[in-house]
Design an enzyme around this catalytic site. Structure first.
Site, PDB file in Angstrom:
ATOM      1  N   LYS A  92       0.881  -1.144  -0.202  1.00 49.25           N
ATOM      2  CA  LYS A  92       0.358   0.086   0.120  1.00 49.25           C
ATOM      3  C   LYS A  92       1.136   0.814  -0.144  1.00 49.25           C
ATOM      4  O   LYS A  92       2.081   0.930   0.309  1.00 49.25           O
ATOM      5  CB  LYS A  92      -0.827  -0.027   0.805  1.00 49.25           C
ATOM      6  CG  LYS A  92      -1.893  -1.206   0.991  1.00 49.25           C
ATOM      7  CD  LYS A  92      -2.624  -1.466   2.236  1.00 49.25           C
ATOM      8  CE  LYS A  92      -3.282  -2.164   2.942  1.00 49.25           C
ATOM      9  NZ  LYS A  92      -4.196  -2.196   3.553  1.00 49.25           N
ATOM     10  N   TYR A 145     -12.865  -3.052  -2.055  1.00 49.79           N
ATOM     11  CA  TYR A 145     -12.266  -3.084  -0.634  1.00 49.79           C
ATOM     12  C   TYR A 145     -14.292  -2.804  -0.212  1.00 49.79           C
ATOM     13  O   TYR A 145     -14.835  -2.272   0.552  1.00 49.79           O
ATOM     14  CB  TYR A 145     -12.246  -1.342   0.302  1.00 49.79           C
ATOM     15  CG  TYR A 145     -10.926  -1.748   0.357  1.00 49.79           C
ATOM     16  CD1 TYR A 145     -10.060  -3.027   1.527  1.00 49.79           C
ATOM     17  CD2 TYR A 145     -10.067  -1.362  -0.141  1.00 49.79           C
ATOM     18  CE1 TYR A 145      -8.892  -3.195   1.411  1.00 49.79           C
ATOM     19  CE2 TYR A 145      -7.996  -1.303   1.004  1.00 49.79           C
ATOM     20  CZ  TYR A 145      -7.789  -2.426   1.077  1.00 49.79           C
ATOM     21  OH  TYR A 145      -6.274  -2.546   1.510  1.00 49.79           O
ATOM     22  N   ARG A 159      -1.286 -14.612   3.860  1.00 53.18           N
ATOM     23  CA  ARG A 159      -1.659 -14.311   5.008  1.00 53.18           C
ATOM     24  C   ARG A 159      -0.869 -14.069   6.620  1.00 53.18           C
ATOM     25  O   ARG A 159      -0.835 -13.059   7.097  1.00 53.18           O
ATOM     26  CB  ARG A 159      -3.349 -14.247   5.445  1.00 53.18           C
ATOM     27  CG  ARG A 159      -4.294 -13.973   4.109  1.00 53.18           C
ATOM     28  CD  ARG A 159      -4.433 -12.476   3.697  1.00 53.18           C
ATOM     29  NE  ARG A 159      -5.937 -12.305   4.766  1.00 53.18           N
ATOM     30  CZ  ARG A 159      -5.943 -11.090   5.184  1.00 53.18           C
ATOM     31  NH1 ARG A 159      -6.115 -10.191   4.527  1.00 53.18           N
ATOM     32  NH2 ARG A 159      -7.056 -11.141   6.363  1.00 53.18           N
ATOM     33  N   ARG A 175       3.294  -7.198   8.993  1.00 47.31           N
ATOM     34  CA  ARG A 175       3.346  -6.343   9.730  1.00 47.31           C
ATOM     35  C   ARG A 175       3.700  -6.362  11.065  1.00 47.31           C
ATOM     36  O   ARG A 175       4.016  -5.151  11.723  1.00 47.31           O
ATOM     37  CB  ARG A 175       1.651  -6.300   9.681  1.00 47.31           C
ATOM     38  CG  ARG A 175       0.613  -5.828   8.531  1.00 47.31           C
ATOM     39  CD  ARG A 175      -0.435  -6.315   8.582  1.00 47.31           C
ATOM     40  NE  ARG A 175      -0.948  -5.784   7.286  1.00 47.31           N
ATOM     41  CZ  ARG A 175      -2.568  -6.832   6.771  1.00 47.31           C
ATOM     42  NH1 ARG A 175      -2.952  -7.610   7.957  1.00 47.31           N
ATOM     43  NH2 ARG A 175      -3.298  -6.068   6.241  1.00 47.31           N
ATOM     44  N   ASN A 218      -1.372   0.104   7.515  1.00 43.55           N
ATOM     45  CA  ASN A 218      -0.934  -1.523   7.711  1.00 43.55           C
ATOM     46  C   ASN A 218       0.317  -2.356   6.578  1.00 43.55           C
ATOM     47  O   ASN A 218       0.297  -3.198   6.123  1.00 43.55           O
ATOM     48  CB  ASN A 218      -1.538  -2.413   8.364  1.00 43.55           C
ATOM     49  CG  ASN A 218      -2.290  -2.781   7.444  1.00 43.55           C
ATOM     50  OD1 ASN A 218      -2.797  -2.276   6.391  1.00 43.55           O
ATOM     51  ND2 ASN A 218      -3.679  -2.770   7.570  1.00 43.55           N
ATOM     52  N   HIS A 241      -2.042  -5.314   1.587  1.00 45.63           N
ATOM     53  CA  HIS A 241      -2.769  -6.176   1.328  1.00 45.63           C
ATOM     54  C   HIS A 241      -1.859  -7.594   0.638  1.00 45.63           C
ATOM     55  O   HIS A 241      -1.461  -7.890  -0.092  1.00 45.63           O
ATOM     56  CB  HIS A 241      -4.093  -5.353   0.541  1.00 45.63           C
ATOM     57  CG  HIS A 241      -4.711  -6.368  -0.345  1.00 45.63           C
ATOM     58  ND1 HIS A 241      -5.582  -6.689   0.975  1.00 45.63           N
ATOM     59  CD2 HIS A 241      -4.912  -7.379  -0.966  1.00 45.63           C
ATOM     60  CE1 HIS A 241      -7.114  -7.645   0.154  1.00 45.63           C
ATOM     61  NE2 HIS A 241      -6.465  -7.967  -0.869  1.00 45.63           N
ATOM     62  N   GLU A 298      -9.971 -10.138  -6.952  1.00 46.44           N
ATOM     63  CA  GLU A 298      -8.497  -9.407  -6.948  1.00 46.44           C
ATOM     64  C   GLU A 298      -7.671  -9.318  -8.130  1.00 46.44           C
ATOM     65  O   GLU A 298      -7.279  -8.050  -8.568  1.00 46.44           O
ATOM     66  CB  GLU A 298      -7.849  -9.076  -5.206  1.00 46.44           C
ATOM     67  CG  GLU A 298      -9.410  -9.216  -4.673  1.00 46.44           C
ATOM     68  CD  GLU A 298      -8.464  -8.991  -2.902  1.00 46.44           C
ATOM     69  OE1 GLU A 298      -8.070  -9.577  -2.766  1.00 46.44           O
ATOM     70  OE2 GLU A 298      -9.141  -8.632  -1.898  1.00 46.44           O
TER      71      GLU A 298
END
Ligand code: RTP
Length: 158
Positions: free
Chosen positions: A16, A56, A94, A111, A121, A124, A135
């Site tokens: 991000k 989102y 993840r 993170r 953070n 993604h 996505e």
């Protein structure tokens, strides 16, 4: 998103704008490459508000939604959009990223190493096969943007 549950499973990972601004792109790429995953798509993009809102869409009713869309799409720094491929890459990605709130992210996760704020953070990652499909087609919808290739030495990790 490739074929679920096989070595061609694919996930959408994005650094991000705050992560790009802080110079974390190489650290994200390094971790996924070191793990043995294969980069099949990569680009810098300032997403439109519309693309960000679609990305989102599940969070539309949240109080932080507008701020989130602003920060992703204001162009102060791009998003680095990536597609990574390999066994169980959606779930493993993840886990490598860590919990949404960096204060709950385990040390050693991306993170957990580099962030303290949920609103900044850094990264993604798709949270399911269905999200990954949605996505990847949203961010890499044009033909030819994703490349099938064989990672040299991949027989040692896959
Ligand atoms: P992501 O989609 O970005 O990987 O994050 P996630 O699944 O771990 O978390 P999700 O609940 O989908 O939230 C998406 C992003 O919204 C921002 N957020 N801000 N309280 C807040 O200000 C707040 N809560 C969430 C975060 O940037 C989060 O990653």
């Amino acid at each position: 998103a490739g074929v679920k549950g096989t070595e061609t499973e694919r996930t959408f990972i994005a650094v991000k704008p705050d992560g790009v601004h802080r110079g974390l792109v190489h650290k994200v790429i390094e971790r996924f490459e070191n793990r043995g995953y294969k980069l099949v798509g990569l680009k810098a993009v300032v997403p439109s508000r519309q693309l960000t809102e679609e990305h989102y869409a599940d969070l539309k009713s949240k109080p932080f939604f507008k701020g989130l869309v602003d920060y992703m799409s204001n162009g102060e720094a791009p998003v680095i959009a990536m597609v990574w491929e390999g066994p169980d890459v959606i779930k493993q990605g993840r886990a490598m990223i860590g919990a949404t709130n960096p204060l709950q992210s385990a040390p050693g996760t991306i993170r957990g190493e580099y962030c303290v704020s949920v609103g900044r953070n850094a990264i993604h990652g798709s949270d399911s096969f269905e999200s990954a499909e949605k996505e990847i087609s949203l961010w890499f919808g044009k033909a030819g943007e994703l490349i099938d290739w064989k990672r040299s030495g991949s027989e040692w990790v896959i």
